[in-house]
Design a protein around this motif. Sequence first.
Motif, PDB file in Angstrom:
ATOM      1  N   PRO A  26     -20.047 -43.034 -10.415  1.00 16.71           N
ATOM      2  CA  PRO A  26     -19.129 -44.179 -10.530  1.00 16.71           C
ATOM      3  C   PRO A  26     -17.773 -43.857  -9.881  1.00 16.71           C
ATOM      4  N   LYS A  27     -17.143 -44.903  -9.344  1.00 21.84           N
ATOM      5  CA  LYS A  27     -15.861 -44.740  -8.632  1.00 21.84           C
ATOM      6  C   LYS A  27     -14.786 -44.109  -9.521  1.00 21.84           C
ATOM      7  N   TRP A  28     -14.859 -44.399 -10.825  1.00 24.04           N
ATOM      8  CA  TRP A  28     -13.794 -43.956 -11.728  1.00 24.04           C
ATOM      9  C   TRP A  28     -13.969 -42.528 -12.210  1.00 24.04           C
ATOM     10  N   GLU A  29     -15.091 -41.879 -11.858  1.00 22.96           N
ATOM     11  CA  GLU A  29     -15.349 -40.532 -12.372  1.00 22.96           C
ATOM     12  C   GLU A  29     -14.205 -39.584 -11.982  1.00 22.96           C
ATOM     13  N   PRO A  30     -13.557 -38.922 -12.964  1.00 20.48           N
ATOM     14  CA  PRO A  30     -12.378 -38.093 -12.652  1.00 20.48           C
ATOM     15  C   PRO A  30     -12.655 -36.900 -11.736  1.00 20.48           C
ATOM     16  N   LYS A  31     -13.908 -36.421 -11.702  1.00 20.41           N
ATOM     17  CA  LYS A  31     -14.204 -35.260 -10.855  1.00 20.41           C
ATOM     18  C   LYS A  31     -14.392 -35.635  -9.385  1.00 20.41           C
ATOM     19  N   ARG A  32     -14.332 -36.966  -9.105  1.00 21.92           N
ATOM     20  CA  ARG A  32     -14.699 -37.461  -7.786  1.00 21.92           C
ATOM     21  C   ARG A  32     -13.875 -36.865  -6.634  1.00 21.92           C
ATOM     22  N   ASP A  33     -12.541 -36.842  -6.767  1.00 24.25           N
ATOM     23  CA  ASP A  33     -11.675 -36.363  -5.673  1.00 24.25           C
ATOM     24  C   ASP A  33     -12.012 -34.937  -5.285  1.00 24.25           C
ATOM     25  N   GLU A  34     -12.146 -34.088  -6.302  1.00 17.39           N
ATOM     26  CA  GLU A  34     -12.432 -32.682  -6.048  1.00 17.39           C
ATOM     27  C   GLU A  34     -13.809 -32.520  -5.384  1.00 17.39           C
ATOM     28  N   LEU A  35     -14.797 -33.283  -5.882  1.00 20.62           N
ATOM     29  CA  LEU A  35     -16.141 -33.198  -5.307  1.00 20.62           C
ATOM     30  C   LEU A  35     -16.147 -33.670  -3.856  1.00 20.62           C
ATOM     31  N   GLU A  36     -15.351 -34.704  -3.556  1.00 21.10           N
ATOM     32  CA  GLU A  36     -15.295 -35.216  -2.177  1.00 21.10           C
ATOM     33  C   GLU A  36     -14.675 -34.179  -1.247  1.00 21.10           C
ATOM     34  N   GLN A  37     -13.610 -33.528  -1.709  1.00 22.21           N
ATOM     35  CA  GLN A  37     -12.953 -32.491  -0.908  1.00 22.21           C
ATOM     36  C   GLN A  37     -13.926 -31.337  -0.619  1.00 22.21           C
ATOM     37  N   GLN A  38     -14.611 -30.883  -1.684  1.00 20.02           N
ATOM     38  CA  GLN A  38     -15.581 -29.791  -1.507  1.00 20.02           C
ATOM     39  C   GLN A  38     -16.689 -30.193  -0.533  1.00 20.02           C
ATOM     40  N   GLN A  39     -17.097 -31.464  -0.615  1.00 15.94           N
ATOM     41  CA  GLN A  39     -18.187 -31.919   0.243  1.00 15.94           C
ATOM     42  C   GLN A  39     -17.752 -31.976   1.704  1.00 15.94           C
ATOM     43  N   ARG A  40     -16.487 -32.331   1.961  1.00 12.90           N
ATOM     44  CA  ARG A  40     -15.999 -32.312   3.350  1.00 12.90           C
ATOM     45  C   ARG A  40     -16.094 -30.894   3.918  1.00 12.90           C
ATOM     46  N   ASN A  41     -15.690 -29.882   3.122  1.00  5.78           N
ATOM     47  CA  ASN A  41     -15.776 -28.492   3.581  1.00  5.78           C
ATOM     48  C   ASN A  41     -17.225 -28.062   3.791  1.00  5.78           C
ATOM     49  N   ARG A  42     -18.079 -28.500   2.844  1.00  2.00           N
ATOM     50  CA  ARG A  42     -19.500 -28.138   2.923  1.00  2.00           C
ATOM     51  C   ARG A  42     -20.127 -28.720   4.190  1.00  2.00           C
ATOM     52  N   ARG A  43     -19.812 -30.002   4.469  1.00  2.00           N
ATOM     53  CA  ARG A  43     -20.337 -30.665   5.672  1.00  2.00           C
ATOM     54  C   ARG A  43     -19.860 -29.971   6.945  1.00  2.00           C
ATOM     55  N   ALA A  44     -18.557 -29.628   6.980  1.00  2.00           N
ATOM     56  CA  ALA A  44     -18.010 -28.965   8.173  1.00  2.00           C
ATOM     57  C   ALA A  44     -18.669 -27.608   8.354  1.00  2.00           C
ATOM     58  N   GLY A  45     -18.854 -26.874   7.247  1.00  2.00           N
ATOM     59  CA  GLY A  45     -19.493 -25.560   7.315  1.00  2.00           C
ATOM     60  C   GLY A  45     -20.895 -25.678   7.872  1.00  2.00           C
ATOM     61  N   MET A  46     -21.659 -26.660   7.381  1.00  2.00           N
ATOM     62  CA  MET A  46     -23.033 -26.814   7.838  1.00  2.00           C
ATOM     63  C   MET A  46     -23.066 -27.237   9.304  1.00  2.00           C
ATOM     64  N   ALA A  47     -22.144 -28.115   9.696  1.00  2.00           N
ATOM     65  CA  ALA A  47     -22.118 -28.570  11.094  1.00  2.00           C
ATOM     66  C   ALA A  47     -21.869 -27.375  12.018  1.00  2.00           C
ATOM     67  N   GLY A  48     -20.951 -26.485  11.644  1.00  2.00           N
ATOM     68  CA  GLY A  48     -20.666 -25.299  12.447  1.00  2.00           C
ATOM     69  C   GLY A  48     -21.887 -24.397  12.554  1.00  2.00           C
ATOM     70  N   GLU A  49     -22.540 -24.181  11.437  1.00  2.00           N
ATOM     71  CA  GLU A  49     -23.732 -23.316  11.441  1.00  2.00           C
ATOM     72  C   GLU A  49     -24.849 -23.935  12.285  1.00  2.00           C
TER      73      GLU A  49
END
Length: 330
Positions: A26-49
């Motif tokens: 859900p949009k209101w989930e408080p953990k959302r911002d942190e999870l989105e930030q981590q996912q951006r790093n995860r995506r960039a890491g995978m793209a590089g690999e």
Amino acid sequence: MVGEITLKGSAYWNVYAHERLLAVLPKWEPKRDELEQQQRNRRAGMAGEERVIEVLQSAGLPPDTPIFWDVGLPLSPSVFIQMDIVMVLRHGVLIFESKQIAGRLRFVQNPAALQKVENGEVTLVMDCPAAQFEDQRDSFTLWLATRGFRAPVDGSVVFTTNPVIEGPPNLPIISLRELRGFIRSAVQAEPVLSSKDVRLLVNTIEKSRSRFIPYPLCGRYGIDSTKIQWGPRCGCGSQLIKSTERRWNCENCKLQGTPAYGPALLDWFLLRSETITVQQCAALFGIHRQSAWRLLGRMRLTKVEGKGGKHTLYRIDYTDFEALNQLLKP
Ligand SMILES: [Zn+2]
């Protein structure tokens, strides 16, 4: 081997599962911002690999050259060697660590660190990837020796974003466009392993590697799974609403159709639970128990009989990537 190990391995499924978590959370989930930030790093890491692997696959080596992606090996009960990419050649073993940091970078020593420099100012200090690489190389050499393999271990940190680099010479760092040349010179060395040794080494790595299993993700992040709407979703991301036995509606795109059940089951397994009962599956799709039983029986799941035929569970094996793939493409 390249295809089956690299293309949809643990790194791929980790990124996929987190995409799905963000899609259903859900949009209101408080953990959302942190999870989105981590996912951006995860995506960039995978793209590089992935870019490093693409270059390795097009470096003119035999197509069955073993390339491992995302390898964790235990050196001792408390020490793990974690490597992005490992390539096994008859000439030796190569480790590649991909780094996707752009801009002006400065390697410094005592203690070893990598600084990001903007307008003459140090704006970020990171662990030195070259020192990390050397540590991995030494550990992996020891790991191989204790298993009876006498093969040289080489490789490099590979920058995939063409940064401007300052620092001492002779660091194990190259750019993506130097990678083919690196491989070409590596295969000019005398072979030290027979083809049989290579196969043996590949099997030993495959058997020893431990896979990090973060699933189900709701449990991992302490997210209350009852606050999430499970069940089939439209391509637009909206929850589908069942109208008749075979028809589902998307209120967002006003489309009607029969959804694929596999991806919704995969969401369940990756995000909510390692197991599902026939009853839960029937409720998830609003279908009869008999249909749910047939649906689960078709998948690569382990059936765990409950007492007297009741409470029978179907369990997924998170390391069985074929099972995950089958659910994704029913
Ligand atoms: Zn839709």
